[in-house]
Design an enzyme around this catalytic site. Structure first.
Site, PDB file in Angstrom:
ATOM      1  N   LYS A   1      31.333  17.941 -24.391  1.00 22.61           N
ATOM      2  CA  LYS A   1      31.015  19.311 -24.797  1.00 22.61           C
ATOM      3  C   LYS A   1      31.586  20.317 -23.802  1.00 22.61           C
ATOM      4  O   LYS A   1      31.942  21.423 -24.162  1.00 22.61           O
ATOM      5  CB  LYS A   1      29.494  19.502 -24.829  1.00 22.61           C
ATOM      6  CG  LYS A   1      28.775  18.758 -25.926  1.00 22.61           C
ATOM      7  CD  LYS A   1      27.257  18.849 -25.719  1.00 22.61           C
ATOM      8  CE  LYS A   1      26.512  17.988 -26.713  1.00 22.61           C
ATOM      9  NZ  LYS A   1      25.101  17.814 -26.380  1.00 22.61           N
TER      10      LYS A   1
ATOM     11  N   LYS B   1      28.776  16.651 -12.857  1.00 24.13           N
ATOM     12  CA  LYS B   1      28.420  17.999 -13.296  1.00 24.13           C
ATOM     13  C   LYS B   1      28.264  18.988 -12.151  1.00 24.13           C
ATOM     14  O   LYS B   1      28.347  20.196 -12.348  1.00 24.13           O
ATOM     15  CB  LYS B   1      27.124  17.957 -14.118  1.00 24.13           C
ATOM     16  CG  LYS B   1      27.324  17.356 -15.500  1.00 24.13           C
ATOM     17  CD  LYS B   1      26.123  17.588 -16.385  1.00 24.13           C
ATOM     18  CE  LYS B   1      26.353  17.008 -17.775  1.00 24.13           C
ATOM     19  NZ  LYS B   1      25.196  17.102 -18.633  1.00 24.13           N
TER      20      LYS B   1
ATOM     21  N   LYS C   1      36.028  10.891 -21.424  1.00 24.47           N
ATOM     22  CA  LYS C   1      35.254  10.871 -22.671  1.00 24.47           C
ATOM     23  C   LYS C   1      35.296  12.245 -23.340  1.00 24.47           C
ATOM     24  O   LYS C   1      35.446  13.268 -22.661  1.00 24.47           O
ATOM     25  CB  LYS C   1      33.808  10.449 -22.412  1.00 24.47           C
ATOM     26  CG  LYS C   1      33.026  11.438 -21.609  1.00 24.47           C
ATOM     27  CD  LYS C   1      31.517  11.252 -21.710  1.00 24.47           C
ATOM     28  CE  LYS C   1      30.876  12.432 -21.002  1.00 24.47           C
ATOM     29  NZ  LYS C   1      29.494  12.606 -21.065  1.00 24.47           N
TER      30      LYS C   1
HETATM   31  P1  TYM Z   1      24.114  14.761 -24.865  1.00 23.57           P
HETATM   32  O1  TYM Z   1      23.516  15.929 -25.556  1.00 23.57           O
HETATM   33  O2  TYM Z   1      25.133  14.985 -23.815  1.00 23.57           O
HETATM   34  O3  TYM Z   1      24.752  13.773 -25.923  1.00 23.57           O
HETATM   35  C1  TYM Z   1      24.037  13.347 -27.054  1.00 23.57           C
HETATM   36  C2  TYM Z   1      24.358  11.901 -27.373  1.00 23.57           C
HETATM   37  O4  TYM Z   1      25.765  11.761 -27.615  1.00 23.57           O
HETATM   38  C3  TYM Z   1      26.276  10.697 -26.829  1.00 23.57           C
HETATM   39  N1  TYM Z   1      27.673  11.010 -26.470  1.00 23.57           N
HETATM   40  C4  TYM Z   1      28.726  10.258 -26.809  1.00 23.57           C
HETATM   41  N2  TYM Z   1      28.839   9.101 -27.499  1.00 23.57           N
HETATM   42  C5  TYM Z   1      30.082   8.596 -27.684  1.00 23.57           C
HETATM   43  N3  TYM Z   1      31.218   9.188 -27.212  1.00 23.57           N
HETATM   44  C6  TYM Z   1      31.155  10.345 -26.511  1.00 23.57           C
HETATM   45  N4  TYM Z   1      32.249  10.923 -26.070  1.00 23.57           N
HETATM   46  C7  TYM Z   1      29.864  10.935 -26.287  1.00 23.57           C
HETATM   47  N5  TYM Z   1      29.453  12.058 -25.655  1.00 23.57           N
HETATM   48  C8  TYM Z   1      28.104  12.078 -25.773  1.00 23.57           C
HETATM   49  C9  TYM Z   1      25.382  10.648 -25.618  1.00 23.57           C
HETATM   50  O5  TYM Z   1      25.425   9.391 -24.989  1.00 23.57           O
HETATM   51  C10 TYM Z   1      24.022  10.943 -26.223  1.00 23.57           C
HETATM   52  O6  TYM Z   1      23.445   9.767 -26.746  1.00 23.57           O
HETATM   53  N6  TYM Z   1      20.814  13.189 -21.532  1.00 23.57           N
HETATM   54  C11 TYM Z   1      21.097  13.178 -22.935  1.00 23.57           C
HETATM   55  C12 TYM Z   1      20.018  13.772 -23.806  1.00 23.57           C
HETATM   56  C13 TYM Z   1      18.655  13.198 -23.608  1.00 23.57           C
HETATM   57  C14 TYM Z   1      18.207  11.946 -24.057  1.00 23.57           C
HETATM   58  C15 TYM Z   1      16.837  11.878 -23.677  1.00 23.57           C
HETATM   59  C16 TYM Z   1      18.821  10.898 -24.737  1.00 23.57           C
HETATM   60  C17 TYM Z   1      17.614  13.814 -22.992  1.00 23.57           C
HETATM   61  N7  TYM Z   1      16.513  13.024 -23.049  1.00 23.57           N
HETATM   62  C18 TYM Z   1      16.100  10.751 -23.972  1.00 23.57           C
HETATM   63  C19 TYM Z   1      18.054   9.768 -25.013  1.00 23.57           C
HETATM   64  C20 TYM Z   1      16.697   9.703 -24.637  1.00 23.57           C
HETATM   65  C21 TYM Z   1      22.355  14.013 -23.149  1.00 23.57           C
HETATM   66  O7  TYM Z   1      22.700  14.857 -22.397  1.00 23.57           O
HETATM   67  O8  TYM Z   1      22.949  13.810 -24.301  1.00 23.57           O
END
Ligand code: TYM
Length: 327
Positions: free
Chosen positions: A195, A111, A192
């Site tokens: 967003k 990032k 992957k």
């Molecule tokens: P974020 O918002 O980027 O993504 C949310 C969830 O979606 C999953 N994900 C995917 N799964 C499968 N294929 C993909 N291409 C894909 N892209 C995203 C992510 O693994 C995530 O589970 N850091 C985290 C948010 C967070 C969090 C936490 C998660 C903050 N605090 C505590 C768990 C526990 C994030 O940016 O997710």
């Protein structure tokens, strides 16, 4: 009852990767576990975020959580910024995390690469994430594959803290699905689905129209063959589309292969459009109803109260262990 915590960043681009890898699985857990699902608005400001967008996207994600089937009478839905304990524990944990550990985080490297301005918030992002999880005595964290390294760091921080100050934190375990934990980009099956990819046809967002979904799937990269066959290594594009078909359409990989034997990619893709549109349509209808009903604010308020109740106890425990004066 075992405790579950997970979070999603509020953006207008919640895609089927987020749905399949995480949010859909939240729904499956809600009947058997004590679930806390958070809208991690504090995490979303680690990269520049327009205030109006932050406000709107946060409400939209709350509505989307409910639209996919999360029931606020069973789970706690809340905004991270409504529970100050998250920021406070993040600071306490930052003082127990090493720069070397954060330097190893691949998501930070990705990032920050090539960016002129990189905030310290982006750097310490995984520590706030550890605080989110540890504040709820969490047993399980359902996430996609890309969060694995952050979860490992969270466990390392908790184990080290427990050794230094005595038993304080429950050590959480990641729940990463064996299948569908990494949905790939439609324009490049080696990356992957993300967003932040600027090509709108690289992903399918949960709120995309049927015509946009059709365009993105029809444009999706496959390979120079014509056989619908699951082979991640040699046919990553087709395998990714088959994964989406399997999870959203319920047909096994073998059945998909048999159904499209000798038919080429065109027929397969056309049906996949139907599968995706039919899976997303009811979510989109409920989403509009929920947004109009005005119930989102009430749910978030109640969620914040329950989250505060649980997390304040843990924060109190942590501060006592560390030697802070508590009355
Ligand atoms: P974020 O918002 O980027 O993504 C949310 C969830 O979606 C999953 N994900 C995917 N799964 C499968 N294929 C993909 N291409 C894909 N892209 C995203 C992510 O693994 C995530 O589970 N850091 C985290 C948010 C967070 C969090 C936490 C998660 C903050 N605090 C505590 C768990 C526990 C994030 O940016 O997710």
């Amino acid at each position: 009852m075992k405790r579950v915590f997970s979070g999603v960043q509020p953006t207008s681009q919640i895609h089927i990767g987020n749905y399949i890898g995480a949010i859909k699985r939240f729904v499956e857990l809600q009947n058997d576990m004590d679930c806390f699902f958070c809208i991690v608005d504090l995490h979303s400001i680690t990269i520049p975020k327009n205030p109006k967008e932050l406000y709107e996207n946060s409400l939209q994600l709350a509505a989307l959580y409910m639209a996919v089937g999360l029931d606020p009478t069973k789970v706690t839905l809340f905004l991270q910024s409504h529970v100050p304990a998250h920021s406070e524990l993040a600071w306490l944990l930052q003082c127990n995390t090493y720069i070397g550990e954060l330097n190893r985080m691949t998501q930070f490297k990705e990032k920050s690469q090539g960016k002129e301005i990189v905030t310290t918030g982006l750097y310490t992002y995984p520590v706030l994430m550890a605080a989110d999880i540890l504040l709820y005595d969490t047993n399980y964290v359902p996430v996609g594959n890309d969060q694995k390294q952050h979860l490992e760091l969270c466990r390392d921080i908790a184990i080290r803290f427990n050794k230094k100050y005595g038993d304080t934190f429950v050590i959480p375990e990641p729940l990463i699905a064996k299948f569908g934990a990494r949905i790939m980009s439609l324009d490049d099956a080696k990356k992957k689905m993300s967003k932040s990819n600027e090509n709108k046809h690289s992903k399918i967002n949960l709120l995309d129209s049927p015509s946009k979904i059709k365009k993105s799937i029809m444009k999706a990269v496959t390979d120079s063959e014509s056989e619908v066959r699951y082979d991640e290594e040699n046919k990553p594009g087709v395998s990714n589309l088959m994964t989406i078909y399997n999870i959203l359409g319920g047909l096994s990989l073998e059945d998909i292969e048999n159904k499209y034997k000798g038919m080429g990619y065109g027929a397969f893709k056309k049906d996949l459009v139907e599968v995706v549109v039919s899976a997303l349509e009811p979510i989109q209808i409920r989403y509009e109803e929920i947004l109009k009903s005005g119930e989102v604010e009430k749910v978030l308020k109640e969620g914040a109260e329950r989250a505060q109740e649980v997390s304040n106890k843990v924060l109190d425990r942590v501060k006592r262990k560390m030697g802070f004066i508590m009355f």
